[in-house]
Design an enzyme around this catalytic site. Structure first.
Site, PDB file in Angstrom:
ATOM      1  N   VAL A 170      -8.924 -31.514   4.098  1.00  0.00           N
ATOM      2  CA  VAL A 170      -9.040 -30.074   3.826  1.00  0.00           C
ATOM      3  C   VAL A 170      -9.608 -29.935   2.416  1.00  0.00           C
ATOM      4  O   VAL A 170      -9.127 -30.577   1.474  1.00  0.00           O
ATOM      5  CB  VAL A 170      -7.675 -29.370   3.941  1.00  0.00           C
ATOM      6  CG1 VAL A 170      -7.809 -27.886   3.658  1.00  0.00           C
ATOM      7  CG2 VAL A 170      -7.083 -29.613   5.332  1.00  0.00           C
ATOM      8  N   SER A 202      -2.904 -32.508  -5.088  1.00  0.00           N
ATOM      9  CA  SER A 202      -1.957 -31.970  -6.086  1.00  0.00           C
ATOM     10  C   SER A 202      -2.391 -32.348  -7.496  1.00  0.00           C
ATOM     11  O   SER A 202      -1.902 -31.783  -8.475  1.00  0.00           O
ATOM     12  CB  SER A 202      -0.531 -32.449  -5.795  1.00  0.00           C
ATOM     13  OG  SER A 202      -0.527 -33.714  -5.231  1.00  0.00           O
ATOM     14  N   ARG A 203      -3.335 -33.298  -7.611  1.00  0.00           N
ATOM     15  CA  ARG A 203      -3.813 -33.692  -8.945  1.00  0.00           C
ATOM     16  C   ARG A 203      -4.849 -32.709  -9.512  1.00  0.00           C
ATOM     17  O   ARG A 203      -5.129 -32.745 -10.711  1.00  0.00           O
ATOM     18  CB  ARG A 203      -4.477 -35.067  -8.880  1.00  0.00           C
ATOM     19  CG  ARG A 203      -3.513 -36.174  -8.536  1.00  0.00           C
ATOM     20  CD  ARG A 203      -4.242 -37.479  -8.413  1.00  0.00           C
ATOM     21  NE  ARG A 203      -3.340 -38.548  -8.002  1.00  0.00           N
ATOM     22  CZ  ARG A 203      -3.724 -39.780  -7.738  1.00  0.00           C
ATOM     23  NH1 ARG A 203      -4.989 -40.121  -7.841  1.00  0.00           N
ATOM     24  NH2 ARG A 203      -2.857 -40.690  -7.369  1.00  0.00           N
ATOM     25  N   MET A 248       4.929 -36.013  -0.363  1.00  0.00           N
ATOM     26  CA  MET A 248       5.687 -36.146  -1.609  1.00  0.00           C
ATOM     27  C   MET A 248       5.848 -34.783  -2.286  1.00  0.00           C
ATOM     28  O   MET A 248       6.180 -34.695  -3.473  1.00  0.00           O
ATOM     29  CB  MET A 248       4.993 -37.136  -2.539  1.00  0.00           C
ATOM     30  CG  MET A 248       4.943 -38.535  -1.915  1.00  0.00           C
ATOM     31  SD  MET A 248       4.839 -39.852  -3.097  1.00  0.00           S
ATOM     32  CE  MET A 248       3.254 -39.508  -3.815  1.00  0.00           C
ATOM     33  N   GLY A 250      -3.156 -37.779   6.539  1.00  0.00           N
ATOM     34  CA  GLY A 250      -4.456 -37.231   6.173  1.00  0.00           C
ATOM     35  C   GLY A 250      -5.514 -38.304   5.970  1.00  0.00           C
ATOM     36  O   GLY A 250      -5.231 -39.369   5.416  1.00  0.00           O
ATOM     37  N   GLY A 299      -3.831 -28.632   2.267  1.00  0.00           N
ATOM     38  CA  GLY A 299      -4.055 -29.904   2.969  1.00  0.00           C
ATOM     39  C   GLY A 299      -2.790 -30.361   3.678  1.00  0.00           C
ATOM     40  O   GLY A 299      -2.801 -30.662   4.882  1.00  0.00           O
ATOM     41  N   HIS A 300      -1.688 -30.364   2.952  1.00  0.00           N
ATOM     42  CA  HIS A 300      -0.408 -30.759   3.554  1.00  0.00           C
ATOM     43  C   HIS A 300      -0.045 -29.824   4.711  1.00  0.00           C
ATOM     44  O   HIS A 300       0.392 -30.258   5.771  1.00  0.00           O
ATOM     45  CB  HIS A 300       0.722 -30.655   2.532  1.00  0.00           C
ATOM     46  CG  HIS A 300       0.598 -31.576   1.360  1.00  0.00           C
ATOM     47  ND1 HIS A 300       0.384 -31.121   0.087  1.00  0.00           N
ATOM     48  CD2 HIS A 300       0.686 -32.927   1.257  1.00  0.00           C
ATOM     49  CE1 HIS A 300       0.345 -32.135  -0.754  1.00  0.00           C
ATOM     50  NE2 HIS A 300       0.519 -33.253  -0.073  1.00  0.00           N
ATOM     51  N   ALA A 313       4.824 -30.847  -3.700  1.00  0.00           N
ATOM     52  CA  ALA A 313       3.760 -30.136  -4.409  1.00  0.00           C
ATOM     53  C   ALA A 313       2.706 -29.735  -3.366  1.00  0.00           C
ATOM     54  O   ALA A 313       1.518 -30.039  -3.479  1.00  0.00           O
ATOM     55  CB  ALA A 313       3.145 -30.975  -5.532  1.00  0.00           C
TER      56      ALA A 313
HETATM   57  P1  AMP Z   1       1.080 -36.854  -0.423  1.00  0.00           P
HETATM   58  O1  AMP Z   1       2.068 -35.785  -0.614  1.00  0.00           O
HETATM   59  O2  AMP Z   1       0.034 -36.925  -1.480  1.00  0.00           O
HETATM   60  O3  AMP Z   1       1.744 -38.196  -0.146  1.00  0.00           O
HETATM   61  O4  AMP Z   1       0.294 -36.510   0.912  1.00  0.00           O
HETATM   62  C1  AMP Z   1       0.976 -36.322   2.117  1.00  0.00           C
HETATM   63  C2  AMP Z   1      -0.004 -36.312   3.260  1.00  0.00           C
HETATM   64  O5  AMP Z   1      -0.920 -35.234   3.105  1.00  0.00           O
HETATM   65  C3  AMP Z   1      -0.843 -37.601   3.341  1.00  0.00           C
HETATM   66  O6  AMP Z   1      -0.971 -38.005   4.681  1.00  0.00           O
HETATM   67  C4  AMP Z   1      -2.170 -37.147   2.766  1.00  0.00           C
HETATM   68  O7  AMP Z   1      -3.268 -37.900   3.231  1.00  0.00           O
HETATM   69  C5  AMP Z   1      -2.236 -35.717   3.253  1.00  0.00           C
HETATM   70  N1  AMP Z   1      -3.182 -34.933   2.460  1.00  0.00           N
HETATM   71  C6  AMP Z   1      -3.199 -34.794   1.104  1.00  0.00           C
HETATM   72  N2  AMP Z   1      -4.250 -34.040   0.728  1.00  0.00           N
HETATM   73  C7  AMP Z   1      -4.913 -33.701   1.854  1.00  0.00           C
HETATM   74  C8  AMP Z   1      -6.087 -32.935   2.131  1.00  0.00           C
HETATM   75  N3  AMP Z   1      -6.810 -32.393   1.161  1.00  0.00           N
HETATM   76  N4  AMP Z   1      -6.473 -32.810   3.408  1.00  0.00           N
HETATM   77  C9  AMP Z   1      -5.765 -33.383   4.413  1.00  0.00           C
HETATM   78  N5  AMP Z   1      -4.644 -34.110   4.232  1.00  0.00           N
HETATM   79  C10 AMP Z   1      -4.221 -34.268   2.965  1.00  0.00           C
END
Ligand code: AMP
Length: 286
Positions: free
Chosen positions: A177, A187-188, A30, A148, A36-37, A32
């Site tokens: 990560v 991102s929070r 999503m 993730g 991790g991403h 930001a």
């Molecule tokens: P989001 O943008 O929050 O929907 O996350 C997109 C993807 O990144 C999802 O599969 C999350 O699980 C993964 N993700 C977010 N934060 C981390 C992190 N710290 N380590 C590994 N993967 C992450």
């Protein structure tokens, strides 16, 4: 890096790649973007020739319109990060492109995987997640999908759905990560005050301790100690639970599941911080 905003352009590009037998990996996000991403994108290049990252703030997985409106959208810096990494494609669609008026979305019974933990706090959230992931898979037909472990329940839900549909897409779980002090990247995290940021380290501390204790203590003892730690540090808890990592049901003994995971969500400065740790995994899966 190619940036496609329409399904048509993305599909046209992918069809030329598939004709050359290129393996396609997909990383849904999503935006930001943080490290991790980006690790998901890097991991995807281990298996794939072409990696598509999507940035789409999916309205159907948000309960409240205000949360959706508040979601950060630093698109220019996201594009820069993906370009620096050598990502092949960014898919950046509008809502109308993902959900055209006549679109039929399958409704899948998630067998209760969507009702505990995050599901209890965000009704309808996982139905929205499943809807968007299936839509993207239908658009792209990738070989691999990278998600993730950070969002453990989301991963388990999608794993179940892909198995249920007998999908050929290979789902890959990417480890969490973390910041140097252990806080799971999210991102929070930028919404935390300096004090809150310091306090947030307690979450991973508690999970790491739980993992260590599994060597010598029973599951009930591990749970009791974690809850005592939470109480001692006055953490505002949404939940702390030790579950079967596949069914997501609470368990009371380590030998009740192949994967045993501790999941928690703690509120600091009003920010919901999710974290988890795999306490035991008998067979190396996914
Ligand atoms: P989001 O943008 O929050 O929907 O996350 C997109 C993807 O990144 C999802 O599969 C999350 O699980 C993964 N993700 C977010 N934060 C981390 C992190 N710290 N380590 C590994 N993967 C992450």
């Amino acid at each position: 890096m190619y940036i496609f905003k329409t399904v048509h352009d993305l599909q046209h590009y992918l069809s030329t790649q598939k004709k050359q037998a290129k393996r396609i990996g997909f990383v849904p996000t999503m935006g930001a973007l943080h490290r991790g991403h980006l690790t998901l994108v890097e991991r995807a290049f281990d298996d794939c020739d072409v990696v598509v990252c999507s940035i789409f703030v999916n309205p159907t997985q948000f309960g409240e319109a205000s949360d959706l409106d508040k979601y950060p959208r630093p698109i220019e810096s996201d594009i820069q990060k993906l370009e620096q990494l050598g990502c092949s494609v960014l898919f950046l669609p509008e809502v109308s492109e993902v959900y055209p008026k006549d679109l039929l979305s399958p409704s899948i019974d998630l067998k209760g995987l969507d009702t505990n933990m995050e599901g209890a706090h965000r009704p309808g959230h996982f139905a929205g997640v499943v809807q968007v992931i299936l839509r993207f898979l239908d658009i792209m037909h990738p070989d691999f999908l990278y998600m993730g472990q950070k969002d453990y329940q989301q991963f388990a839900v999608i794993k179940y759905v892909l198995q249920f549909l007998q999908s050929s897409v290979q789902l890959v779980r990417v480890s969490i990560v973390r910041e140097e002090d252990g806080l799971a990247m999210s991102s929070r995290n930028i919404r935390l005050s300096p004090e809150g940021r310091k306090k947030a380290v307690l979450i991973s501390k508690m999970l790491f301790a739980a993992k260590e204790q599994t060597a010598s203590l029973s599951l009930e003892e591990v749970r009791t100690r974690a809850l005592a730690f939470i109480a001692q540090h006055q953490l505002e808890l949404d939940y702390f639970t030790i579950i079967d990592g596949d069914s997501l049901e609470n368990i009371d003994s380590f030998d009740k599941a192949t994967t045993v995971t501790a999941c928690t969500t703690v509120r600091i400065d009003g920010v919901r911080l999710l974290d988890n740790i795999i306490l035991r995994e008998s067979i190396q899966k996914l």
